[in-house]
Design an enzyme around this catalytic site. Structure first.
Site, PDB file in Angstrom:
ATOM      1  N   LYS A   1      26.721  -3.741   6.235  1.00 51.30           N
ATOM      2  CA  LYS A   1      28.147  -3.467   6.008  1.00 51.30           C
ATOM      3  C   LYS A   1      28.844  -4.661   5.354  1.00 51.30           C
ATOM      4  O   LYS A   1      29.889  -4.511   4.733  1.00 51.30           O
ATOM      5  CB  LYS A   1      28.848  -3.155   7.333  1.00 51.30           C
TER       6      LYS A   1
HETATM    7  C1  LIG Z   1      26.247   1.946   9.133  1.00 52.25           C
HETATM    8  C2  LIG Z   1      24.799   1.761   9.346  1.00 52.25           C
HETATM    9  C3  LIG Z   1      23.873   2.706   8.904  1.00 52.25           C
HETATM   10  C4  LIG Z   1      24.284   4.013   8.270  1.00 52.25           C
HETATM   11  O1  LIG Z   1      24.932   3.838   7.029  1.00 52.25           O
HETATM   12  P1  LIG Z   1      25.853   5.020   6.461  1.00 52.25           P
HETATM   13  O2  LIG Z   1      26.450   4.467   5.222  1.00 52.25           O
HETATM   14  O3  LIG Z   1      26.879   5.279   7.521  1.00 52.25           O
HETATM   15  O4  LIG Z   1      24.986   6.184   6.240  1.00 52.25           O
HETATM   16  C5  LIG Z   1      22.524   2.443   9.095  1.00 52.25           C
HETATM   17  N1  LIG Z   1      22.115   1.306   9.699  1.00 52.25           N
HETATM   18  C6  LIG Z   1      22.981   0.378  10.145  1.00 52.25           C
HETATM   19  C7  LIG Z   1      22.450  -0.831  10.836  1.00 52.25           C
HETATM   20  C8  LIG Z   1      24.353   0.560   9.976  1.00 52.25           C
HETATM   21  O5  LIG Z   1      25.197  -0.361  10.419  1.00 52.25           O
END
Ligand SMILES: *Cc1c(COP(=O)(O)O)cnc(C)c1O
Length: 493
Positions: A107
């Site tokens: 993120k």
């Molecule tokens: C947010 C997240 C995901 C999923 O990503 P999306 O964009 O919501 O599909 C997968 N793995 C981790 C560790 C995340 O923080």
């Protein structure tokens, strides 16, 4: 170019789309002509990561004045060794490590950039009201958003996370957050309840309230999605540079998926011309997306599982709405109908042509808890590579995918979305059979066993006191937001 809502012909330029977060009709902002606009993807591949970021963001968000400066400020000296997405080999898989940013989750790639975009949009549009960012988190968005927005001039941020639904480390990261403009609140419910509450707060407070404007740091915001294209390009460029592929050869990407933002960025790259082969959607036990891609029916009427990969514990996947828009050929009326049915009945089925289009782009698989655990142990045993549970879900799905009819033999890149140290209990017990003590003792044990360094931001949590202790019922999100807005402040109560 302009953005329009997935549900109607409401339009906005890219500054407004970023600042609003969600369209006034509840739809998500999309560029209906994305695939028709021409993008020099080969030139993009020749640039370094910062250059790629600038070129991609300028293309997707063309109304921003000085993207070079914004990307520089967002990414310079934020990531370990100044590499946003290093590609490492693990057996015959390629792992794209996206967790070397300030909060040890992928993120960070998007949320390092979003505050820059929001601040710039405010300046260019001459907005004087304070912008308040509402965020629902399944664990990682919350901390990455807090890290990006704390003490940013003219902004405040409120984060809602499911009480008991995130890992203890994820929780510690959020509740110890300092900053004069931040609030973090637990919700008695799951992530879907948090996300629904936040969307309802947007509607109820009609985008702005008490002299403040609301915006979103969730991937419903196009400013959150756009920076994620960088690492698909970066991975491809690294493969060409290493001689692993010839320019133009397809590469498949396996993506651990929850809200469908990460993998949708992969589709955007494909539409811009990057030779993306298949995009493989990897789900955990909450496998609503696997079923949807397989059958064309999205059915959220099922039990919600709490798993060791909490950031994927989602039944209502927001960004799928953008995919529906693209796959249906831009039929906002159809998308609007499906979203109404989902809200009312918890289920919808897309028409055969839309489903076929989706199947032509995506494959899907899922891993249950036992498979996830087995995979962490296997990958550690076979190649001394330590996966977090989300990455392990994708590794497990990669195995199934390679035995499926969809697999063409193309190189496969697995997106690794979090540091294993964010989930020490699950990872330690998978490789050693037990996980004693609290999460910090588990981190230490994991470090002793593997020799891998503990990221500084996680190790440092040990000495921090919790600052945020609010817990509310899922029906109280609107009231909670309204109280903060109307009392005019973020000061601690
Ligand atoms: C947010 C997240 C995901 C999923 O990503 P999306 O964009 O919501 O599909 C997968 N793995 C981790 C560790 C995340 O923080």
């Amino acid at each position: 170019m302009y953005y329009q809502s997935t549900r109607s012909d409401i339009k906005a330029n890219s500054l407004e789309a970023v600042l609003n977060g969600i369209a006034p009709d509840g739809g998500l902002y999309v560029d209906a002509a994305l695939a028709e606009r021409s993008f020099d993807w080969e030139k993009c591949l020749s640039l370094d990561e910062l250059g790629m970021a600038e070129m991609l963001l300028q293309f997707l968000l063309p109304d921003f004045d000085d993207m070079a400066e914004l990307t520089f400020r967002a990414y310079r000296n934020k990531f370990e060794n100044n590499r946003i997405s290093p590609l490492v080999k693990c057996g015959d898989a390629l792992v794209l490590e996206l967790f070397h940013g300030p909060t040890s989750a992928f993120k960070d790639v998007a949320l390092s950039m979003l505050p820059q975009l929001i601040t710039a949009a405010r300046r260019q549009l001459d907005i004087k009201e304070e912008t308040v960012i509402l965020t629902a988190t399944s664990g990682d968005t919350g901390k990455a958003a807090l890290e990006g927005f704390h003490d940013v001039e003219g902004s405040g941020i409120i984060v809602f996370y499911p009480d008991g639904g995130v890992s203890p480390i994820q929780r510690a990261q959020m509740v110890t957050q300092e900053g004069r403009n931040v609030r973090v609140c637990a919700v008695r419910g799951n992530f879907d309840d948090c996300q629904r509450g936040v969307k309802e707060a947007f509607s109820a407070l009609t985008g702005h309230s008490h002299g403040k404007r609301l915006s979103s740091a969730n991937s419903i915001n196009i400013g959150r999605l756009a920076p994620q294209l960088i690492y698909y390009f970066s991975a491809y460029a690294q493969l060409v540079r290493d001689g692993a592929i010839l320019m133009g050869a397809p590469v498949d990407y396996i993506v651990p998926t929850g809200n469908f933002g990460d993998i949708l960025a992969g589709l955007y790259c494909k539409l811009l011309g990057l030779p993306v082969g298949r995009l493989v959607c990897a789900a955990n036990e909450n496998n609503v997306l696997y079923d949807f891609i397989s059958t064309g029916t999205y059915d959220a009427r099922r039990n919600f599982s709490r798993t060791s990969s909490p950031s994927m514990d989602i039944l209502v996947s927001s960004n799928l709405e953008r995919l529906l828009f693209l796959a249906s050929g831009g039929r906002a009326d159809a998308v609007s109908g499906w979203m109404d049915a989902l809200k009312k009945d918890g289920v919808y089925t897309v028409d055969a042509r839309t489903h076929e289009q989706i199947r032509s782009w995506f494959s899907a698989g899922y891993a249950d808890e036992a498979a996830t655990r087995r995979t962490i142990a296997r990958v550690w045993g076979e190649c001394c590579y330590l996966c977090d549970p989300h990455t392990a879900v994708a590794m497990s799905v990669l195995d199934d995918y390679r035995h499926s009819r969809d697999y063409s033999g193309a190189p496969c890149v697995v997106l690794s979305t979090a540091s294993p140290y964010k989930f020490p209990a699950a990872v330690l017990s998978a490789i050693s059979g037990e996980a004693e003590g609290d999460e910090f003792a588990q981190m230490d044990a994991l470090h002793e066993l593997t020799g891998l360094p503990i990221p500084g931001n996680l190790a440092g949590l040990r000495d921090k006191a919790p600052l945020h202790t609010d817990v509310i019922d899922k029906g109280d999100i609107i009231r909670y937001v309204d109280e903060i807005l109307s009392s005019g402040g973020f000061e601690k109560r």
